[in-house]
Write a protein that holds these residues in place. Structure first.
Motif, PDB file in Angstrom:
ATOM      1  N   THR A  80       0.380  -0.745   0.181  1.00  0.00           N
ATOM      2  CA  THR A  80       0.000   0.242   0.245  1.00  0.00           C
ATOM      3  C   THR A  80       0.601   0.904   0.135  1.00  0.00           C
ATOM      4  OG1 THR A  80      -1.528  -1.658   1.231  1.00  0.00           O
ATOM      5  CG2 THR A  80      -2.225   1.368   1.144  1.00  0.00           C
ATOM      6  N   LEU A  81       0.956   2.057  -1.123  1.00  0.00           N
ATOM      7  CA  LEU A  81       1.323   3.054  -1.528  1.00  0.00           C
ATOM      8  C   LEU A  81       1.359   4.169  -0.056  1.00  0.00           C
ATOM      9  CD1 LEU A  81       4.346   3.730  -3.564  1.00  0.00           C
ATOM     10  CD2 LEU A  81       1.772   5.218  -4.420  1.00  0.00           C
ATOM     11  N   LYS A  82       2.269   5.076  -0.212  1.00  0.00           N
ATOM     12  CA  LYS A  82       1.693   6.589   1.042  1.00  0.00           C
ATOM     13  C   LYS A  82       2.724   7.481  -0.006  1.00  0.00           C
ATOM     14  CE  LYS A  82       2.118   3.511   5.078  1.00  0.00           C
ATOM     15  NZ  LYS A  82       2.885   3.469   6.467  1.00  0.00           N
ATOM     16  N   VAL A  83       1.225   8.617   0.166  1.00  0.00           N
ATOM     17  CA  VAL A  83       2.364   9.475  -0.708  1.00  0.00           C
ATOM     18  C   VAL A  83       2.003  10.738   0.316  1.00  0.00           C
ATOM     19  CG1 VAL A  83       2.288  11.093  -2.757  1.00  0.00           C
ATOM     20  CG2 VAL A  83       2.027   8.086  -2.627  1.00  0.00           C
ATOM     21  N   LYS A  84       2.504  11.365   0.070  1.00  0.00           N
ATOM     22  CA  LYS A  84       2.256  12.835   0.771  1.00  0.00           C
ATOM     23  C   LYS A  84       3.267  14.019   0.576  1.00  0.00           C
ATOM     24  CE  LYS A  84       5.154  12.061   4.340  1.00  0.00           C
ATOM     25  NZ  LYS A  84       5.066  12.280   6.294  1.00  0.00           N
ATOM     26  N   HIS A  85       2.971  15.212   0.542  1.00  0.00           N
ATOM     27  CA  HIS A  85       3.868  16.415   0.030  1.00  0.00           C
ATOM     28  C   HIS A  85       5.460  15.893   0.997  1.00  0.00           C
ATOM     29  CE1 HIS A  85       4.966  19.849  -1.094  1.00  0.00           C
ATOM     30  NE2 HIS A  85       5.243  20.036  -0.144  1.00  0.00           N
ATOM     31  N   SER A  86       6.200  16.232  -0.577  1.00  0.00           N
ATOM     32  CA  SER A  86       7.363  16.054  -0.034  1.00  0.00           C
ATOM     33  C   SER A  86       7.906  18.238   1.087  1.00  0.00           C
ATOM     34  CB  SER A  86       8.531  16.039  -0.575  1.00  0.00           C
ATOM     35  OG  SER A  86      10.172  16.170  -0.034  1.00  0.00           O
ATOM     36  N   ASN A  87       8.516  17.190   2.064  1.00  0.00           N
ATOM     37  CA  ASN A  87       8.798  18.460   2.866  1.00  0.00           C
ATOM     38  C   ASN A  87      10.696  19.254   1.865  1.00  0.00           C
ATOM     39  OD1 ASN A  87       7.170  18.628   4.619  1.00  0.00           O
ATOM     40  ND2 ASN A  87       8.335  17.116   5.890  1.00  0.00           N
ATOM     41  N   ASN A  88      11.033  17.998   1.246  1.00  0.00           N
ATOM     42  CA  ASN A  88      12.281  18.363   1.150  1.00  0.00           C
ATOM     43  C   ASN A  88      12.390  18.255  -0.911  1.00  0.00           C
ATOM     44  OD1 ASN A  88      13.835  18.992   3.530  1.00  0.00           O
ATOM     45  ND2 ASN A  88      13.213  16.713   3.875  1.00  0.00           N
ATOM     46  N   PRO A  89      13.373  19.455  -1.495  1.00  0.00           N
ATOM     47  CA  PRO A  89      13.316  19.379  -2.675  1.00  0.00           C
ATOM     48  C   PRO A  89      14.713  17.206  -3.307  1.00  0.00           C
ATOM     49  CG  PRO A  89      14.815  20.561  -2.252  1.00  0.00           C
ATOM     50  CD  PRO A  89      14.142  19.994  -0.852  1.00  0.00           C
ATOM     51  N   ILE A  90      14.807  17.025  -4.024  1.00  0.00           N
ATOM     52  CA  ILE A  90      15.097  15.754  -4.528  1.00  0.00           C
ATOM     53  C   ILE A  90      16.651  16.458  -4.654  1.00  0.00           C
ATOM     54  CG2 ILE A  90      15.386  14.254  -6.292  1.00  0.00           C
ATOM     55  CD1 ILE A  90      12.781  14.066  -6.642  1.00  0.00           C
ATOM     56  N   VAL A  91      17.964  16.208  -4.122  1.00  0.00           N
ATOM     57  CA  VAL A  91      19.266  16.144  -4.919  1.00  0.00           C
ATOM     58  C   VAL A  91      19.241  15.891  -5.533  1.00  0.00           C
ATOM     59  CG1 VAL A  91      21.738  15.899  -3.892  1.00  0.00           C
ATOM     60  CG2 VAL A  91      20.058  16.508  -1.979  1.00  0.00           C
ATOM     61  N   LYS A  92      19.502  16.328  -7.190  1.00  0.00           N
ATOM     62  CA  LYS A  92      19.452  15.159  -8.195  1.00  0.00           C
ATOM     63  C   LYS A  92      21.205  15.532  -8.430  1.00  0.00           C
ATOM     64  CE  LYS A  92      15.222  18.455  -9.890  1.00  0.00           C
ATOM     65  NZ  LYS A  92      15.021  19.066  -9.975  1.00  0.00           N
ATOM     66  N   ASP A  93      21.429  14.547  -9.212  1.00  0.00           N
ATOM     67  CA  ASP A  93      21.934  14.342 -10.246  1.00  0.00           C
ATOM     68  C   ASP A  93      21.875  13.436 -11.837  1.00  0.00           C
ATOM     69  OD1 ASP A  93      24.683  13.442 -11.594  1.00  0.00           O
ATOM     70  OD2 ASP A  93      25.006  11.214 -10.146  1.00  0.00           O
ATOM     71  N   ARG A  94      21.928  14.839 -12.641  1.00  0.00           N
ATOM     72  CA  ARG A  94      20.868  14.581 -13.577  1.00  0.00           C
ATOM     73  C   ARG A  94      21.646  13.658 -14.866  1.00  0.00           C
ATOM     74  NH1 ARG A  94      18.859  20.302 -15.741  1.00  0.00           N
ATOM     75  NH2 ARG A  94      17.156  20.817 -13.559  1.00  0.00           N
ATOM     76  N   MET A  95      23.223  13.411 -14.691  1.00  0.00           N
ATOM     77  CA  MET A  95      23.828  12.159 -15.388  1.00  0.00           C
ATOM     78  C   MET A  95      22.992  10.795 -15.036  1.00  0.00           C
ATOM     79  SD  MET A  95      25.121  14.039 -17.577  1.00  0.00           S
ATOM     80  CE  MET A  95      26.102  13.082 -18.777  1.00  0.00           C
ATOM     81  N   ARG A  96      23.321  10.504 -13.885  1.00  0.00           N
ATOM     82  CA  ARG A  96      22.379   9.597 -13.466  1.00  0.00           C
ATOM     83  C   ARG A  96      20.672   9.058 -13.713  1.00  0.00           C
ATOM     84  NH1 ARG A  96      20.112   7.002  -9.640  1.00  0.00           N
ATOM     85  NH2 ARG A  96      19.411   8.784  -8.949  1.00  0.00           N
ATOM     86  N   ASN A  97      20.289  10.308 -13.180  1.00  0.00           N
ATOM     87  CA  ASN A  97      18.695   9.665 -13.289  1.00  0.00           C
ATOM     88  C   ASN A  97      18.348  10.077 -14.548  1.00  0.00           C
ATOM     89  OD1 ASN A  97      15.346  10.545 -12.971  1.00  0.00           O
ATOM     90  ND2 ASN A  97      16.322   9.551 -10.550  1.00  0.00           N
ATOM     91  N   PHE A  98      17.460   9.047 -15.304  1.00  0.00           N
ATOM     92  CA  PHE A  98      16.917   8.898 -15.938  1.00  0.00           C
ATOM     93  C   PHE A  98      15.707  10.099 -16.744  1.00  0.00           C
ATOM     94  CE2 PHE A  98      12.753   7.228 -19.171  1.00  0.00           C
ATOM     95  CZ  PHE A  98      13.602   7.170 -20.089  1.00  0.00           C
ATOM     96  N   TRP A  99      14.914   9.843 -15.737  1.00  0.00           N
ATOM     97  CA  TRP A  99      13.725  11.642 -15.348  1.00  0.00           C
ATOM     98  C   TRP A  99      14.651  13.037 -15.791  1.00  0.00           C
ATOM     99  CZ3 TRP A  99       9.945   9.659 -17.509  1.00  0.00           C
ATOM    100  CH2 TRP A  99       9.838   7.986 -17.623  1.00  0.00           C
ATOM    101  N   GLY A 100      15.469  12.568 -15.173  1.00  0.00           N
ATOM    102  CA  GLY A 100      16.236  14.471 -15.134  1.00  0.00           C
ATOM    103  C   GLY A 100      16.106  14.806 -16.231  1.00  0.00           C
ATOM    104  N   THR A 101      15.833  16.019 -16.623  1.00  0.00           N
ATOM    105  CA  THR A 101      15.967  17.208 -17.365  1.00  0.00           C
ATOM    106  C   THR A 101      17.631  16.289 -18.606  1.00  0.00           C
ATOM    107  OG1 THR A 101      15.998  19.414 -16.189  1.00  0.00           O
ATOM    108  CG2 THR A 101      16.808  19.355 -18.491  1.00  0.00           C
ATOM    109  N   CYS A 102      18.812  15.815 -18.555  1.00  0.00           N
ATOM    110  CA  CYS A 102      19.476  15.193 -19.413  1.00  0.00           C
ATOM    111  C   CYS A 102      18.773  13.755 -20.396  1.00  0.00           C
ATOM    112  CB  CYS A 102      21.088  15.386 -19.111  1.00  0.00           C
ATOM    113  SG  CYS A 102      21.850  16.756 -18.208  1.00  0.00           S
ATOM    114  N   GLY A 103      18.099  13.848 -19.637  1.00  0.00           N
ATOM    115  CA  GLY A 103      17.150  12.026 -20.661  1.00  0.00           C
ATOM    116  C   GLY A 103      16.004  13.314 -20.883  1.00  0.00           C
ATOM    117  N   THR A 104      15.278  14.067 -21.793  1.00  0.00           N
ATOM    118  CA  THR A 104      14.555  14.746 -22.361  1.00  0.00           C
ATOM    119  C   THR A 104      14.598  14.132 -23.019  1.00  0.00           C
ATOM    120  OG1 THR A 104      14.444  16.515 -21.289  1.00  0.00           O
ATOM    121  CG2 THR A 104      13.561  17.031 -23.034  1.00  0.00           C
TER     122      THR A 104
END
Length: 132
Positions: A80-104
């Motif tokens: 059962t998934l729990k979803v709520k507002h995040s209190n912190n932004p994501i620390v991004k590594d755009r080269m690693r993550n498919f969903w980052g801007t570099c992966g557009t």
């Protein structure tokens, strides 16, 4: 592109997703949350060796993040998934993550391939998670 960075304006467009089955990948979680809006970034925390972990999903709009909170309580991969507002932004590594801007561009090419997965996932959710 590249490197780690934090943009505090992203926190309003980010949700926390808890109790995520460790078999779920970042791509799968992004596909699931795409029913709420356009996903721009996904990042997991916690060990994939535990039965569950948590992650963060960033959308392109605050409205999509608000819509995503309605998915709390949904069964995904027998949890059962729990979803709520995040209190912190994501620390991004755009080269690693498919969903980052570099992966557009890559994301655009992959959408067609992901459509059959989405269809199967929705069929599984609609059937209550039972498999034949």
């Amino acid at each position: 592109c590249g490197g780690n960075f934090i943009d505090d304006s992203d926190v309003a467009r980010t949700v926390y997703a808890g109790n995520v089955n460790s078999s779920i990948t970042e791509d799968m979680l992004a596909d699931f949350f795409s029913i709420a809006g356009n996903v721009t970034y996904v990042k997991f925390a916690g060990s994939e060796f535990n039965p569950s972990r948590f992650g963060f999903v960033e959308f392109d709009t605050k409205a999509a993040a608000e819509s995503a909170k309605a998915l709390s309580g949904t069964q995904v991969a027998e949890m059962t998934l729990k979803v709520k507002h995040s209190n912190n932004p994501i620390v991004k590594d755009r080269m690693r993550n498919f969903w980052g801007t570099c992966g557009t561009e890559r994301r655009r090419r992959m959408r067609k391939e992901r459509s059959s997965f989405k269809r199967k996932e929705r069929e599984l959710l609609d059937s209550g998670g039972s498999s034949s």
